[in-house]
Design a protein around this motif. Sequence first.
Motif, PDB file in Angstrom:
ATOM      1  N   ASP A 113       5.122  -1.896  -0.946  1.00  4.88           N
ATOM      2  CA  ASP A 113       6.183  -1.720  -0.729  1.00  4.88           C
ATOM      3  C   ASP A 113       6.538  -0.426  -1.954  1.00  4.88           C
ATOM      4  O   ASP A 113       7.346   0.503  -1.438  1.00  4.88           O
ATOM      5  CB  ASP A 113       7.240  -2.813  -1.266  1.00  4.88           C
ATOM      6  CG  ASP A 113       7.282  -4.026  -0.293  1.00  4.88           C
ATOM      7  OD1 ASP A 113       7.194  -3.560   0.662  1.00  4.88           O
ATOM      8  OD2 ASP A 113       7.943  -5.075  -0.771  1.00  4.88           O
ATOM      9  N   LEU A 114       6.072  -0.560  -3.218  1.00  3.08           N
ATOM     10  CA  LEU A 114       6.108   0.564  -3.941  1.00  3.08           C
ATOM     11  C   LEU A 114       5.610   1.841  -3.311  1.00  3.08           C
ATOM     12  O   LEU A 114       6.353   2.949  -3.110  1.00  3.08           O
ATOM     13  CB  LEU A 114       5.544   0.280  -5.278  1.00  3.08           C
ATOM     14  CG  LEU A 114       5.411   1.349  -6.200  1.00  3.08           C
ATOM     15  CD1 LEU A 114       6.585   1.830  -6.789  1.00  3.08           C
ATOM     16  CD2 LEU A 114       4.284   1.008  -7.237  1.00  3.08           C
ATOM     17  N   PHE A 115       4.220   1.696  -2.542  1.00  5.46           N
ATOM     18  CA  PHE A 115       3.657   2.978  -1.948  1.00  5.46           C
ATOM     19  C   PHE A 115       4.635   3.312  -0.776  1.00  5.46           C
ATOM     20  O   PHE A 115       4.952   4.564  -0.658  1.00  5.46           O
ATOM     21  CB  PHE A 115       2.370   2.529  -1.464  1.00  5.46           C
ATOM     22  CG  PHE A 115       1.354   2.217  -2.438  1.00  5.46           C
ATOM     23  CD1 PHE A 115       1.254   2.638  -3.819  1.00  5.46           C
ATOM     24  CD2 PHE A 115       0.348   1.439  -2.262  1.00  5.46           C
ATOM     25  CE1 PHE A 115       0.504   2.495  -4.715  1.00  5.46           C
ATOM     26  CE2 PHE A 115      -0.571   1.158  -3.271  1.00  5.46           C
ATOM     27  CZ  PHE A 115      -0.520   1.714  -4.512  1.00  5.46           C
ATOM     28  N   MET A 116       5.259   2.425  -0.177  1.00  6.72           N
ATOM     29  CA  MET A 116       6.076   2.946   1.201  1.00  6.72           C
ATOM     30  C   MET A 116       7.297   3.791   0.743  1.00  6.72           C
ATOM     31  O   MET A 116       7.842   4.710   1.129  1.00  6.72           O
ATOM     32  CB  MET A 116       6.593   1.708   1.943  1.00  6.72           C
ATOM     33  CG  MET A 116       5.123   1.113   2.482  1.00  6.72           C
ATOM     34  SD  MET A 116       4.060   1.940   3.739  1.00  6.72           S
ATOM     35  CE  MET A 116       5.027   2.048   5.046  1.00  6.72           C
ATOM     36  N   ASN A 117       7.811   3.087  -0.504  1.00  5.08           N
ATOM     37  CA  ASN A 117       9.286   3.639  -0.756  1.00  5.08           C
ATOM     38  C   ASN A 117       8.825   5.102  -1.562  1.00  5.08           C
ATOM     39  O   ASN A 117       9.688   5.850  -1.564  1.00  5.08           O
ATOM     40  CB  ASN A 117       9.819   2.934  -2.081  1.00  5.08           C
ATOM     41  CG  ASN A 117      10.589   1.610  -1.567  1.00  5.08           C
ATOM     42  OD1 ASN A 117      10.687   1.595  -0.167  1.00  5.08           O
ATOM     43  ND2 ASN A 117      10.599   0.436  -2.183  1.00  5.08           N
ATOM     44  N   VAL A 140       2.843  -1.783   7.240  1.00 11.43           N
ATOM     45  CA  VAL A 140       2.198  -0.361   6.967  1.00 11.43           C
ATOM     46  C   VAL A 140       1.783  -0.018   8.392  1.00 11.43           C
ATOM     47  O   VAL A 140       2.038   1.187   8.672  1.00 11.43           O
ATOM     48  CB  VAL A 140       1.085  -0.733   5.986  1.00 11.43           C
ATOM     49  CG1 VAL A 140       0.628   0.574   5.920  1.00 11.43           C
ATOM     50  CG2 VAL A 140       1.347  -1.221   4.583  1.00 11.43           C
ATOM     51  N   ARG A 141       1.018  -0.604   9.058  1.00  5.60           N
ATOM     52  CA  ARG A 141       0.392  -0.150  10.240  1.00  5.60           C
ATOM     53  C   ARG A 141       1.597   0.309  11.427  1.00  5.60           C
ATOM     54  O   ARG A 141       1.682   1.123  11.911  1.00  5.60           O
ATOM     55  CB  ARG A 141      -0.293  -1.167  11.132  1.00  5.60           C
ATOM     56  CG  ARG A 141      -0.914  -0.774  12.420  1.00  5.60           C
ATOM     57  CD  ARG A 141      -2.106  -1.508  12.907  1.00  5.60           C
ATOM     58  NE  ARG A 141      -1.727  -2.866  12.982  1.00  5.60           N
ATOM     59  CZ  ARG A 141      -2.392  -3.946  13.501  1.00  5.60           C
ATOM     60  NH1 ARG A 141      -3.678  -3.739  14.030  1.00  5.60           N
ATOM     61  NH2 ARG A 141      -2.113  -5.133  13.682  1.00  5.60           N
ATOM     62  N   GLY A 142       2.832  -0.670  11.424  1.00 12.64           N
ATOM     63  CA  GLY A 142       4.068  -0.610  12.277  1.00 12.64           C
ATOM     64  C   GLY A 142       4.811   0.753  11.880  1.00 12.64           C
ATOM     65  O   GLY A 142       5.438   1.182  12.700  1.00 12.64           O
ATOM     66  N   GLN A 143       4.862   1.461  10.639  1.00  9.62           N
ATOM     67  CA  GLN A 143       5.321   2.469  10.191  1.00  9.62           C
ATOM     68  C   GLN A 143       4.205   3.859  10.314  1.00  9.62           C
ATOM     69  O   GLN A 143       4.451   4.969   9.786  1.00  9.62           O
ATOM     70  CB  GLN A 143       5.834   2.381   8.795  1.00  9.62           C
ATOM     71  CG  GLN A 143       7.086   1.386   8.611  1.00  9.62           C
ATOM     72  CD  GLN A 143       7.597   1.299   7.257  1.00  9.62           C
ATOM     73  OE1 GLN A 143       7.785   2.523   6.684  1.00  9.62           O
ATOM     74  NE2 GLN A 143       7.832   0.231   6.633  1.00  9.62           N
ATOM     75  N   GLN A 144       3.066   3.497  11.037  1.00  8.54           N
ATOM     76  CA  GLN A 144       2.080   4.430  11.099  1.00  8.54           C
ATOM     77  C   GLN A 144       1.896   5.174  10.033  1.00  8.54           C
ATOM     78  O   GLN A 144       1.467   6.487   9.816  1.00  8.54           O
ATOM     79  CB  GLN A 144       3.003   5.724  12.200  1.00  8.54           C
ATOM     80  CG  GLN A 144       3.088   5.226  13.580  1.00  8.54           C
ATOM     81  CD  GLN A 144       1.995   4.596  14.281  1.00  8.54           C
ATOM     82  OE1 GLN A 144       1.058   5.266  14.412  1.00  8.54           O
ATOM     83  NE2 GLN A 144       1.822   3.311  14.466  1.00  8.54           N
TER      84      GLN A 144
END
Length: 346
Positions: A113-117, A140-144
């Motif tokens: 989550d930290l990485f995505m934010n 993660v995969r779903g957000q490409q």
Amino acid sequence: MATRRASITDLAAALNLSPSTISRALSNHKDVSEATKQRVRALAAELHYQPNQLAAALRRGRSKTLGVLVPHIRGHFFPEVVHGITVAASKAGYQVLICQSNEDVAQERQHLDLFMNAQVEGILVSVAETTQDFSHFEQVRGQQVPLVFFDRAVEGFEGEQVRAVVLDDYQGAYQATAHLAAQGCRRIAHLCGPLHLGIHKNRHQGYLDALAAHGLAAEDDLTVLCEMNQRGGTLAARQLLKLPAPPDAIFSSNDLAVMGALQVLRKHRRRVPQDVALVGFSNEAFTELVEPQLSSVDQCCGQMGQTAVRLLLQMIQRDAKRGAASTAKSVVLKPKLIVRESSERR
């Protein structure tokens, strides 16, 4: 302003200028007068202003940052992999955010989550031992977001944005077990990690197939599922020595566990390798420092880290070129058995 980091807005308010003028002045833009530039630079120096490079990168649509998640940073293997990652990323102009899950799936989810934010451009991850539900990687995969597993991969988890760099764990375990058989060992035990992880499942299968190839029986009592650390190896070795027919060799799925086994054998006055031969996995630095030196399977850690970054960057660059075909392919590295005193009888 003295109690927090100064911003462009602070500079603009103090000088009665617009934030855009402040930004152009700091960038030495030709549309801003030299006098204004000097006023802006002087105040920026006085307030210790530092530009937010991440915010600037995000405005350009690129964070130039990679997320790296490892189970732990103890020992030799993961620190060396991370070193390979940081060297390769730096050469390509990328920074890295490094987190460790401490073998805890809850922490693994939090760090993803930290990485995505933080809007990293790609993620490199080695899965925690406690991870059995992989839905957080599905997000993660779903957000490409490009994702590369290394060492511990999720088997069957595939996609256009997913790759892996792994060792041929099966072959490494086969080599280790076959070597012990070639030394005359007939009751070869295996210290094995959790079988839901592909690395341990594949190493166990390599062990079993090598036994069969050398006409040796695979006895359930000779496989001990244990924690892959020194304490786990200690408890497993004690269990093995209580058998009516103890093993004459031990192959461990990592070096820390075999180190624990070595200590137990010493306490029971078992000679290594004459009474019990030992082979580990990872080729940790300490394997050459103990007495006797420990045989181990080398995991190509530096090469693994650099290869993982190469694959990730290929996918990121593919995304930057809309419609371009991906040239990135998952990689299986070849293991190498390092034979030392702990297993060499002949």
